[in-house]
Design a protein around this motif. Structure first.
Motif, PDB file in Angstrom:
ATOM      1  N   SER A  66       0.770  -1.200  -0.021  1.00  0.00           N
ATOM      2  CA  SER A  66       0.229  -0.102   0.314  1.00  0.00           C
ATOM      3  C   SER A  66       0.809   1.680   0.004  1.00  0.00           C
ATOM      4  O   SER A  66       2.001   1.398   0.369  1.00  0.00           O
ATOM      5  N   GLY A  67       0.162   2.365  -0.165  1.00  0.00           N
ATOM      6  CA  GLY A  67       1.209   3.054  -0.591  1.00  0.00           C
ATOM      7  C   GLY A  67       1.637   3.441   1.151  1.00  0.00           C
ATOM      8  O   GLY A  67       3.032   4.538   0.817  1.00  0.00           O
ATOM      9  N   GLY A  68       1.181   4.079   2.563  1.00  0.00           N
ATOM     10  CA  GLY A  68       1.553   3.742   3.721  1.00  0.00           C
ATOM     11  C   GLY A  68       2.755   3.047   3.803  1.00  0.00           C
ATOM     12  O   GLY A  68       3.666   2.761   4.375  1.00  0.00           O
ATOM     13  N   GLN A  69       2.872   1.485   3.450  1.00  0.00           N
ATOM     14  CA  GLN A  69       3.782   0.666   3.794  1.00  0.00           C
ATOM     15  C   GLN A  69       4.824   0.646   2.851  1.00  0.00           C
ATOM     16  O   GLN A  69       6.834   1.142   3.058  1.00  0.00           O
ATOM     17  N   GLN A  70       5.201   1.484   1.792  1.00  0.00           N
ATOM     18  CA  GLN A  70       5.881   1.893   0.598  1.00  0.00           C
ATOM     19  C   GLN A  70       6.453   3.858   1.611  1.00  0.00           C
ATOM     20  O   GLN A  70       7.708   3.448   1.821  1.00  0.00           O
ATOM     21  N   GLN A  71       5.577   4.151   2.199  1.00  0.00           N
ATOM     22  CA  GLN A  71       6.052   5.210   2.453  1.00  0.00           C
ATOM     23  C   GLN A  71       7.012   4.937   4.135  1.00  0.00           C
ATOM     24  O   GLN A  71       8.051   5.466   3.886  1.00  0.00           O
ATOM     25  N   ARG A  72       6.803   3.948   4.669  1.00  0.00           N
ATOM     26  CA  ARG A  72       7.374   3.579   5.705  1.00  0.00           C
ATOM     27  C   ARG A  72       8.811   2.589   5.550  1.00  0.00           C
ATOM     28  O   ARG A  72       9.320   2.734   5.692  1.00  0.00           O
ATOM     29  N   VAL A  73       8.687   2.361   3.672  1.00  0.00           N
ATOM     30  CA  VAL A  73       9.943   1.878   4.014  1.00  0.00           C
ATOM     31  C   VAL A  73      11.355   3.037   3.553  1.00  0.00           C
ATOM     32  O   VAL A  73      12.550   2.392   3.345  1.00  0.00           O
ATOM     33  N   GLY A  74      10.470   3.466   2.904  1.00  0.00           N
ATOM     34  CA  GLY A  74      11.336   5.027   1.811  1.00  0.00           C
ATOM     35  C   GLY A  74      12.140   5.579   3.154  1.00  0.00           C
ATOM     36  O   GLY A  74      12.952   6.185   4.016  1.00  0.00           O
ATOM     37  N   ILE A  75      10.583   5.212   4.585  1.00  0.00           N
ATOM     38  CA  ILE A  75      11.479   6.786   5.927  1.00  0.00           C
ATOM     39  C   ILE A  75      12.364   5.084   6.537  1.00  0.00           C
ATOM     40  O   ILE A  75      13.663   5.782   6.955  1.00  0.00           O
ATOM     41  N   ALA A  76      12.298   4.018   6.230  1.00  0.00           N
ATOM     42  CA  ALA A  76      13.461   3.058   7.032  1.00  0.00           C
ATOM     43  C   ALA A  76      14.183   2.890   6.491  1.00  0.00           C
ATOM     44  O   ALA A  76      15.714   2.998   7.091  1.00  0.00           O
ATOM     45  N   ARG A  77      14.429   3.451   5.080  1.00  0.00           N
ATOM     46  CA  ARG A  77      16.047   3.862   4.179  1.00  0.00           C
ATOM     47  C   ARG A  77      16.720   5.157   4.380  1.00  0.00           C
ATOM     48  O   ARG A  77      17.466   4.971   4.336  1.00  0.00           O
ATOM     49  N   ALA A  78      15.873   5.861   5.057  1.00  0.00           N
ATOM     50  CA  ALA A  78      16.406   7.187   5.097  1.00  0.00           C
ATOM     51  C   ALA A  78      17.122   6.826   6.624  1.00  0.00           C
ATOM     52  O   ALA A  78      18.060   7.831   6.366  1.00  0.00           O
ATOM     53  N   LEU A  79      16.388   6.138   7.258  1.00  0.00           N
ATOM     54  CA  LEU A  79      17.073   5.866   8.899  1.00  0.00           C
ATOM     55  C   LEU A  79      18.234   4.573   9.564  1.00  0.00           C
ATOM     56  O   LEU A  79      18.674   4.740   9.619  1.00  0.00           O
ATOM     57  N   ALA A  80      18.563   4.363   7.276  1.00  0.00           N
ATOM     58  CA  ALA A  80      19.398   3.082   7.852  1.00  0.00           C
ATOM     59  C   ALA A  80      21.332   4.191   7.278  1.00  0.00           C
ATOM     60  O   ALA A  80      22.188   3.411   8.082  1.00  0.00           O
ATOM     61  N   VAL A  81      21.086   5.114   6.813  1.00  0.00           N
ATOM     62  CA  VAL A  81      22.476   5.681   6.674  1.00  0.00           C
ATOM     63  C   VAL A  81      22.957   6.124   7.365  1.00  0.00           C
ATOM     64  O   VAL A  81      23.433   6.843   7.951  1.00  0.00           O
ATOM     65  N   ASP A  82      22.068   6.369   8.689  1.00  0.00           N
ATOM     66  CA  ASP A  82      21.764   7.599   9.919  1.00  0.00           C
ATOM     67  C   ASP A  82      23.020   8.517   9.570  1.00  0.00           C
ATOM     68  O   ASP A  82      23.798   9.232   9.989  1.00  0.00           O
ATOM     69  N   ASP A 107      -3.641   7.193   0.272  1.00  0.00           N
ATOM     70  CA  ASP A 107      -5.315   8.621   0.381  1.00  0.00           C
ATOM     71  C   ASP A 107      -5.027   7.957   2.197  1.00  0.00           C
ATOM     72  O   ASP A 107      -4.091   7.510   3.143  1.00  0.00           O
ATOM     73  N   PRO A 108      -6.520   8.531   2.609  1.00  0.00           N
ATOM     74  CA  PRO A 108      -6.580   8.892   3.989  1.00  0.00           C
ATOM     75  C   PRO A 108      -6.538   8.249   4.898  1.00  0.00           C
ATOM     76  O   PRO A 108      -5.986   8.297   5.729  1.00  0.00           O
ATOM     77  N   GLU A 109      -6.767   6.682   4.521  1.00  0.00           N
ATOM     78  CA  GLU A 109      -6.328   6.102   5.549  1.00  0.00           C
ATOM     79  C   GLU A 109      -5.508   5.678   5.682  1.00  0.00           C
ATOM     80  O   GLU A 109      -5.543   4.885   6.712  1.00  0.00           O
ATOM     81  N   TRP A 110      -4.278   5.707   4.701  1.00  0.00           N
ATOM     82  CA  TRP A 110      -2.431   5.561   5.165  1.00  0.00           C
ATOM     83  C   TRP A 110      -1.801   7.091   5.780  1.00  0.00           C
ATOM     84  O   TRP A 110      -0.834   6.350   6.301  1.00  0.00           O
ATOM     85  N   VAL A 111      -2.763   7.600   5.973  1.00  0.00           N
ATOM     86  CA  VAL A 111      -1.788   8.895   6.899  1.00  0.00           C
ATOM     87  C   VAL A 111      -1.294   8.670   8.187  1.00  0.00           C
ATOM     88  O   VAL A 111      -0.662   8.666   8.463  1.00  0.00           O
ATOM     89  N   GLY A 112      -2.102   8.426   8.509  1.00  0.00           N
ATOM     90  CA  GLY A 112      -2.445   8.015  10.189  1.00  0.00           C
ATOM     91  C   GLY A 112      -0.745   7.164  11.282  1.00  0.00           C
ATOM     92  O   GLY A 112      -0.367   7.928  11.738  1.00  0.00           O
ATOM     93  N   GLU A 113      -0.516   6.607   9.551  1.00  0.00           N
ATOM     94  CA  GLU A 113       0.397   4.727  10.362  1.00  0.00           C
ATOM     95  C   GLU A 113       1.707   5.928   9.908  1.00  0.00           C
ATOM     96  O   GLU A 113       2.282   5.924  10.101  1.00  0.00           O
ATOM     97  N   VAL A 114       1.183   6.399   9.044  1.00  0.00           N
ATOM     98  CA  VAL A 114       2.858   7.092   8.980  1.00  0.00           C
ATOM     99  C   VAL A 114       2.935   7.991   9.408  1.00  0.00           C
ATOM    100  O   VAL A 114       4.347   8.540  10.191  1.00  0.00           O
ATOM    101  N   LEU A 115       1.990   8.829  10.013  1.00  0.00           N
ATOM    102  CA  LEU A 115       2.499  10.013  10.969  1.00  0.00           C
ATOM    103  C   LEU A 115       2.644  10.128  11.993  1.00  0.00           C
ATOM    104  O   LEU A 115       3.684  10.089  12.627  1.00  0.00           O
TER     105      LEU A 115
END
Length: 261
Positions: free
Chosen positions: A141-157, A171-179
């Motif tokens: 999902s879009g929310g899951q993809q964005q969480r991968v993007g966040i994890a990728r950013a964190l990886a390089v410290d 989509d509105p349903e995924w906003v909360g989990e990313v925030l």
């Protein structure tokens, strides 16, 4: 620490950033808000030279780049100090969620494959999607993809995380989990700059809020000061319009459905 002095940027002779000056302390979360076209995303992209500024000085984590005499090696060092989370995820579509993290980690930090996998799995667990490690972006999902993007950013410290409207494509349903993921990161005193249109989120998460309009920093301060007692008329107008839009939207949601016969 992040320090920006005299930053300017124009496209086709139209000034997008006009003499921008601000600082971000280590461990501070700064939210940048403002109307569309105010220069928020351009500012963020200039910090790591995804867009080359026309003038100004940028210092991040001890690396300083001055536009007039910046070297490619300095730009590369500056980019190593930050990691960007984009609006549209920017994942490698031919790589799994885990590979999207381990590939740049190995490339930038020269980590061994076994170490990279351990880091990747730990970060996927941190953002709540370790079970999606072997999934490709198309199946997320879009929310899951964005969480991968966040994890990728964190990886390089990085010294600082830069978020460019991280929920605008969701989509509105995924906003909360990313925030929630971003909020959890902020509790660990990670230096973050977040360009966002989520006003309630900005108020809750930020140590300081910067309001931009027409290529300028118009006002900045503690969230309570900016949102509850803005000193500039431009800030007041923007927040009033936002509040009005929120109220209208709420009323529309609560209106009873009319039956037609």
């Amino acid at each position: 620490m992040i320090k920006v002095s005299g930053l300017k940027k124009a496209f086709n002779n139209i000034e997008v950033l006009k003499d921008i000056n601000f600082e971000v302390n280590d461990g501070e979360t700064v939210a940048i808000i403002g109307p569309s076209g105010s220069g928020k995303s351009t500012l963020l992209r200039c910090l790591n030279y995804l867009e080359k500024p026309d003038a100004g000085l940028i210092s991040i984590g001890g690396v300083t780049a001055e536009t007039k005499k910046v070297k490619k090696s300095t730009i590369n060092r500056l980019r190593m100090e930050t990691a960007m989370v984009f609006q549209h995820y920017n994942l490698f579509k031919n790589k799994t969620a885990l590979d999207n993290i381990t590939y740049p980690l190995a490339a930038s930090k020269k980590a061994g494959s076994e170490e990279a996998v351990k880091i990747g799995e730990r970060l996927l667990r941190q953002v709540g999607i370790l079970d999606k490690a072997k999934h490709y972006p198309v199946s997320l999902s879009g929310g899951q993809q964005q969480r991968v993007g966040i994890a990728r950013a964190l990886a390089v410290d990085p010294h600082a995380l830069l978020f460019d409207e991280p929920t605008s494509s969701l989509d509105p349903e995924w906003v909360g989990e990313v925030l929630k993921v971003i909020s959890d990161i902020s509790k660990n005193d990670k230096t973050m700059i977040i360009v966002t249109h989520e006003m309630d989120f900005a108020r809750e998460i930020a140590d300081r809020v910067i309001f931009m309009a027409d290529g300028n920093i118009v006002e900045e301060g503690h969230p309570g000061e900016v949102f509850d007692d803005p000193q500039n008329e431009r800030t007041r107008k923007f927040l009033k319009n936002y509040t009005t839009q929120q109220t209208v939207g709420s009323q529309e949601e609560n209106e009873p459905e009319l039956l037609t016969v």
